[in-house]
Design a protein around this motif. Structure first.
Motif, PDB file in Angstrom:
ATOM      1  N   ARG A   1       0.859  -1.178   0.109  1.00  0.00           N
ATOM      2  CA  ARG A   1      -0.132   0.140   0.224  1.00  0.00           C
ATOM      3  C   ARG A   1       0.900   1.345  -0.132  1.00  0.00           C
ATOM      4  O   ARG A   1       1.897   1.302   0.588  1.00  0.00           O
ATOM      5  CB  ARG A   1      -0.801  -0.041   1.237  1.00  0.00           C
ATOM      6  CG  ARG A   1      -1.758  -1.068   1.447  1.00  0.00           C
ATOM      7  CD  ARG A   1      -2.834  -0.996   2.542  1.00  0.00           C
ATOM      8  NE  ARG A   1      -3.553  -2.232   2.616  1.00  0.00           N
ATOM      9  CZ  ARG A   1      -4.268  -2.389   3.831  1.00  0.00           C
ATOM     10  NH1 ARG A   1      -4.346  -1.501   4.698  1.00  0.00           N
ATOM     11  NH2 ARG A   1      -4.945  -3.568   3.914  1.00  0.00           N
ATOM     12  N   GLU A   2       0.248   2.228  -0.420  1.00  0.00           N
ATOM     13  CA  GLU A   2       1.160   3.333  -0.614  1.00  0.00           C
ATOM     14  C   GLU A   2       0.587   4.423   0.374  1.00  0.00           C
ATOM     15  O   GLU A   2      -0.752   4.515   0.379  1.00  0.00           O
ATOM     16  CB  GLU A   2       1.118   4.029  -2.012  1.00  0.00           C
ATOM     17  CG  GLU A   2       1.825   5.494  -2.048  1.00  0.00           C
ATOM     18  CD  GLU A   2       1.913   5.896  -3.564  1.00  0.00           C
ATOM     19  OE1 GLU A   2       2.264   7.345  -3.693  1.00  0.00           O
ATOM     20  OE2 GLU A   2       1.445   5.270  -4.218  1.00  0.00           O
ATOM     21  N   PHE A   3       1.368   4.922   1.288  1.00  0.00           N
ATOM     22  CA  PHE A   3       0.673   6.221   2.098  1.00  0.00           C
ATOM     23  C   PHE A   3       1.215   7.444   2.039  1.00  0.00           C
ATOM     24  O   PHE A   3       2.473   7.559   1.534  1.00  0.00           O
ATOM     25  CB  PHE A   3       1.214   5.629   3.746  1.00  0.00           C
ATOM     26  CG  PHE A   3       0.528   4.101   4.059  1.00  0.00           C
ATOM     27  CD1 PHE A   3      -0.661   4.248   4.850  1.00  0.00           C
ATOM     28  CD2 PHE A   3       1.300   3.249   3.715  1.00  0.00           C
ATOM     29  CE1 PHE A   3      -1.372   3.194   5.030  1.00  0.00           C
ATOM     30  CE2 PHE A   3       0.643   1.816   4.170  1.00  0.00           C
ATOM     31  CZ  PHE A   3      -0.551   1.887   4.740  1.00  0.00           C
ATOM     32  N   CYS A   4       0.562   8.284   2.347  1.00  0.00           N
ATOM     33  CA  CYS A   4       1.048   9.871   2.336  1.00  0.00           C
ATOM     34  C   CYS A   4       2.234   9.973   3.231  1.00  0.00           C
ATOM     35  O   CYS A   4       2.086   9.433   4.345  1.00  0.00           O
ATOM     36  CB  CYS A   4      -0.160  10.818   2.630  1.00  0.00           C
ATOM     37  SG  CYS A   4      -1.455  10.721   1.508  1.00  0.00           S
ATOM     38  N   PRO A   5       3.100  10.835   3.019  1.00  0.00           N
ATOM     39  CA  PRO A   5       3.996  11.323   3.962  1.00  0.00           C
ATOM     40  C   PRO A   5       3.355  11.967   5.442  1.00  0.00           C
ATOM     41  O   PRO A   5       2.156  12.672   5.216  1.00  0.00           O
ATOM     42  CB  PRO A   5       4.922  12.493   3.406  1.00  0.00           C
ATOM     43  CG  PRO A   5       4.433  12.497   1.765  1.00  0.00           C
ATOM     44  CD  PRO A   5       3.089  11.706   1.909  1.00  0.00           C
ATOM     45  N   LEU A   6       4.010  11.701   6.285  1.00  0.00           N
ATOM     46  CA  LEU A   6       3.299  12.213   7.720  1.00  0.00           C
ATOM     47  C   LEU A   6       3.779  13.866   7.870  1.00  0.00           C
ATOM     48  O   LEU A   6       4.482  13.953   8.745  1.00  0.00           O
ATOM     49  CB  LEU A   6       4.025  11.246   8.801  1.00  0.00           C
ATOM     50  CG  LEU A   6       3.577   9.817   8.596  1.00  0.00           C
ATOM     51  CD1 LEU A   6       4.284   9.064   9.741  1.00  0.00           C
ATOM     52  CD2 LEU A   6       2.131   9.619   8.593  1.00  0.00           C
ATOM     53  N   TYR A   7       3.487  14.389   7.073  1.00  0.00           N
ATOM     54  CA  TYR A   7       3.652  15.857   7.164  1.00  0.00           C
ATOM     55  C   TYR A   7       3.397  16.497   8.664  1.00  0.00           C
ATOM     56  O   TYR A   7       4.157  17.345   9.116  1.00  0.00           O
ATOM     57  CB  TYR A   7       3.281  16.759   6.209  1.00  0.00           C
ATOM     58  CG  TYR A   7       4.023  16.522   4.674  1.00  0.00           C
ATOM     59  CD1 TYR A   7       5.414  16.385   4.604  1.00  0.00           C
ATOM     60  CD2 TYR A   7       3.156  16.174   3.641  1.00  0.00           C
ATOM     61  CE1 TYR A   7       5.953  16.229   3.307  1.00  0.00           C
ATOM     62  CE2 TYR A   7       3.663  16.029   2.411  1.00  0.00           C
ATOM     63  CZ  TYR A   7       5.154  15.821   2.377  1.00  0.00           C
ATOM     64  OH  TYR A   7       5.828  15.812   0.988  1.00  0.00           O
ATOM     65  N   TYR A   8       2.170  16.297   8.948  1.00  0.00           N
ATOM     66  CA  TYR A   8       1.612  16.660  10.275  1.00  0.00           C
ATOM     67  C   TYR A   8       2.752  16.421  11.399  1.00  0.00           C
ATOM     68  O   TYR A   8       2.683  16.881  12.401  1.00  0.00           O
ATOM     69  CB  TYR A   8       0.343  16.151  10.800  1.00  0.00           C
ATOM     70  CG  TYR A   8       0.023  14.554  10.623  1.00  0.00           C
ATOM     71  CD1 TYR A   8       0.525  14.042  11.804  1.00  0.00           C
ATOM     72  CD2 TYR A   8      -0.124  13.851   9.619  1.00  0.00           C
ATOM     73  CE1 TYR A   8       0.282  12.647  11.976  1.00  0.00           C
ATOM     74  CE2 TYR A   8      -0.096  12.481   9.563  1.00  0.00           C
ATOM     75  CZ  TYR A   8      -0.099  11.788  10.743  1.00  0.00           C
ATOM     76  OH  TYR A   8      -0.100  10.408  10.937  1.00  0.00           O
TER      77      TYR A   8
END
Length: 164
Positions: free
Chosen positions: A11-18
């Motif tokens: 699965r591809e996940f979004c970067p954890l910018y928060y």
């Protein structure tokens, strides 16, 4: 015959910018600005623990989406290992470049449990960089290893506030 669980698809996940935006890129030490490098990482269902080059532990609580900072008081040294434990008490152990090992008993939301952050130090047992930390399943034992091959077993009793 042993059965193996089905393979999970990638699965591809979004970067954890928060999460990354809650950690400063630089800190002020006297009159100079020092870059902050992320040096150690561990996670479980409740927390993400990140060690840094400035001796600061960043602990992100997933339940309330909040970042907490914990400082290893004294000399500022890089955190080289971090290990979380989620059992009756939430614990996080930290190892440093100089061989210092400390752990924190986190505040518990359960009634009658720990209402204040507590820090414990394992002192004088390592003389070189901590490379590995491991908890026993019940949190009564902490194992720490350094880059010279020395492994130390620490017996932890939080109710008696003792460390052997």
């Amino acid at each position: 015959m042993a059965t193996h669980p089905a393979l999970l698809p990638l699965r591809e996940f979004c970067p954890l910018y928060y999460l990354l935006n809650a950690i400063p890129a630089k800190v002020q030490k006297g009159f100079r600005s020092v870059l902050v490098y992320l040096t150690a990482l561990d996670s479980n269902n409740d927390y993400i623990a990140i060690g840094s080059s400035i001796g600061m532990l960043y602990l992100y609580c997933r339940r309330v989406s909040q970042m907490n900072k914990y400082n290893l008081e004294g000399k500022c040294e890089a955190i080289t290992a971090v290990k979380l434990l989620n059992c009756f008490d939430d614990l996080v152990a930290v190892g440093t470049a100089s061989g210092r090992v400390a752990f924190f008993q986190l505040v518990s939301p359960l009634p009658g449990r720990n209402k204040q952050l507590r820090r414990f130090d394992v002192v004088g047992l390592h003389k070189s960089t901590i490379t590995a930390l491991a908890w026993s399943a019940n949190g009564m034992k902490l194992f720490s290893g350094d880059d010279k091959g020395r492994v130390v077993y620490s017996s932890v009793d939080l109710d008696q506030v003792s460390l052997l």
